[in-house]
Design an enzyme around this catalytic site. Sequence first.
Site, PDB file in Angstrom:
ATOM      1  N   ARG A 138      -3.475 -10.024   5.140  1.00  9.63           N
ATOM      2  CA  ARG A 138      -3.977 -10.051   3.755  1.00  9.63           C
ATOM      3  C   ARG A 138      -2.854  -9.544   2.858  1.00  9.63           C
ATOM      4  O   ARG A 138      -2.490  -8.378   2.938  1.00  9.63           O
ATOM      5  CB  ARG A 138      -5.218  -9.145   3.673  1.00  9.63           C
ATOM      6  CG  ARG A 138      -5.872  -9.112   2.303  1.00  9.63           C
ATOM      7  CD  ARG A 138      -7.063  -8.155   2.306  1.00  9.63           C
ATOM      8  NE  ARG A 138      -7.718  -8.118   1.016  1.00  9.63           N
ATOM      9  CZ  ARG A 138      -7.304  -7.368   0.006  1.00  9.63           C
ATOM     10  NH1 ARG A 138      -6.254  -6.571   0.133  1.00  9.63           N
ATOM     11  NH2 ARG A 138      -7.941  -7.399  -1.147  1.00  9.63           N
ATOM     12  N   LYS A 140       0.822  -1.218   0.000  1.00 12.63           N
ATOM     13  CA  LYS A 140       0.000   0.000   0.000  1.00 12.63           C
ATOM     14  C   LYS A 140       0.847   1.255   0.000  1.00 12.63           C
ATOM     15  O   LYS A 140       2.037   1.236   0.298  1.00 12.63           O
ATOM     16  CB  LYS A 140      -0.951  -0.007   1.205  1.00 12.63           C
ATOM     17  CG  LYS A 140      -2.138  -0.930   0.966  1.00 12.63           C
ATOM     18  CD  LYS A 140      -3.184  -0.837   2.039  1.00 12.63           C
ATOM     19  CE  LYS A 140      -4.371  -1.752   1.665  1.00 12.63           C
ATOM     20  NZ  LYS A 140      -5.312  -1.914   2.769  1.00 12.63           N
TER      21      LYS A 140
HETATM   22  N1  HH2 Z   1      -7.414  -3.594   1.305  1.00 16.04           N
HETATM   23  C1  HH2 Z   1      -7.823  -3.602   0.023  1.00 16.04           C
HETATM   24  C2  HH2 Z   1      -8.954  -4.320  -0.355  1.00 16.04           C
HETATM   25  N2  HH2 Z   1      -9.641  -5.059   0.538  1.00 16.04           N
HETATM   26  N3  HH2 Z   1      -9.932  -5.829   2.751  1.00 16.04           N
HETATM   27  C3  HH2 Z   1      -9.539  -5.844   4.024  1.00 16.04           C
HETATM   28  N4  HH2 Z   1     -10.214  -6.553   4.945  1.00 16.04           N
HETATM   29  N5  HH2 Z   1      -8.452  -5.126   4.455  1.00 16.04           N
HETATM   30  C4  HH2 Z   1      -7.713  -4.367   3.604  1.00 16.04           C
HETATM   31  O1  HH2 Z   1      -6.741  -3.728   4.053  1.00 16.04           O
HETATM   32  C5  HH2 Z   1      -8.108  -4.332   2.224  1.00 16.04           C
HETATM   33  C6  HH2 Z   1      -9.238  -5.076   1.828  1.00 16.04           C
HETATM   34  C7  HH2 Z   1      -7.062  -2.809  -0.987  1.00 16.04           C
HETATM   35  O2  HH2 Z   1      -5.998  -3.541  -1.511  1.00 16.04           O
HETATM   36  P1  HH2 Z   1      -6.044  -4.321  -2.903  1.00 16.04           P
HETATM   37  O3  HH2 Z   1      -7.109  -5.352  -2.917  1.00 16.04           O
HETATM   38  O4  HH2 Z   1      -4.696  -4.836  -3.191  1.00 16.04           O
HETATM   39  O5  HH2 Z   1      -6.323  -3.190  -3.962  1.00 16.04           O
HETATM   40  P2  HH2 Z   1      -7.619  -2.723  -4.744  1.00 16.04           P
HETATM   41  O6  HH2 Z   1      -8.616  -2.245  -3.746  1.00 16.04           O
HETATM   42  O7  HH2 Z   1      -7.106  -1.620  -5.637  1.00 16.04           O
HETATM   43  O8  HH2 Z   1      -8.149  -3.903  -5.511  1.00 16.04           O
END
Ligand code: HH2
Length: 262
Positions: free
Chosen positions: A243, A208
Amino acid sequence: MGIVNVTPDSFSDGGQFMNSGGGINAQRAIAHAQRLIEEGADILDIGGESTRPGAAPVSIQEELDRIMPVVERAVSFGVPISVDTRRPQVMQQVIAAGVDLINDVNGFRDPQAIDIAANSSCGLCIMHMLGEPATMQQDPTYEDVVAEVTGFLTAQRDRFLQLGVDQHRLLIDPGFGFGKTLAHNIALLKALSVMAGIAPVLVGVSRKRMIGEITGQQDPSRRVAGSVAVALWATAHGAQFLRVHDVRETVDALKAWAALES
Ligand code: HH2
C-alpha cells in the site's frame, strides 16, 4: 495498491483534494486516482478518515460525504477498488456501490463490521492495531509483538472462515505504525514469511514515521526512497500487496528488481 486519501489531515497527503472553502474537491481526487492507475497501481485504496497517530475520528456522514463521489466514479475504472474504513455503516454503503475490497484498520473487531463484511462478496483486509488512533502511539507495549499480532490476525481469519468466508477473500496486515514502535515494526517485518502462512500479506509502510526514524527524514515527502527500499525488502520476504503513496517509484523499483530475480 495506490493510496487515495480524501481527507484534510492525512499525515503525508492530507488536504490535497480540498477546495479553498474546506470542502472536498472530488474531481481532484478522481484525477489523482486515475494518475495512480496510469503509474501502475493494480488496486486503489480510498479513505475518508485519517488514522495517523493522534487523529480525531470523523462522523460517519462526513466520511461518506468525502469518499462516495470518488468511490462512485472509481468503481468504473477497471481496477479493483478498496475502501479504507472501520465503520460498518460506511462498509454497507460502499459494498452497495460495488467496491471490491474492504480494508479495515480495526481488523473487523466490531461485530457489525464482521457481519457486513462476511455477508458481502468483497475481499477483506484484516489489519492489526493496538488501541485507537488517538492514543495508539502513547507507549505501545507488547510481551511478544510477533506472537500477539499473528495471534490476532489468525483469530480474525478463523472467525471469517467459521462464518463461511472463502479463504481466498482474506488478506492480513500487521499494521505498521498502528500502536508500534520502530523496534516492533522491524520485528514484524522480519516475521513476514511466517505471517504469509496465515493469509496473503499486505504491507503499508509508505512515508510513515518508521521510515523517518530509519532515514532521519522528518518531511514525509522525503521518505520515498526509504519507503521503496522497505517495500522491496518486504516483497522479497513474503509481502504480496504493497500500500503506497508513490506508485510510479515503487512499480519501477519492483520491475528493476524482478528483472534481476528472474
Ligand atoms: N496505513 C494507513 C491507513 N490505512 N491500511 C492498511 N491496511 N495498512 C496500513 O498500513 C494503513 C492503512 C495510514 O497511512 P495513510 O493512509 O497514508 O495516512 P492517514 O491515516 O493519515 O490517512
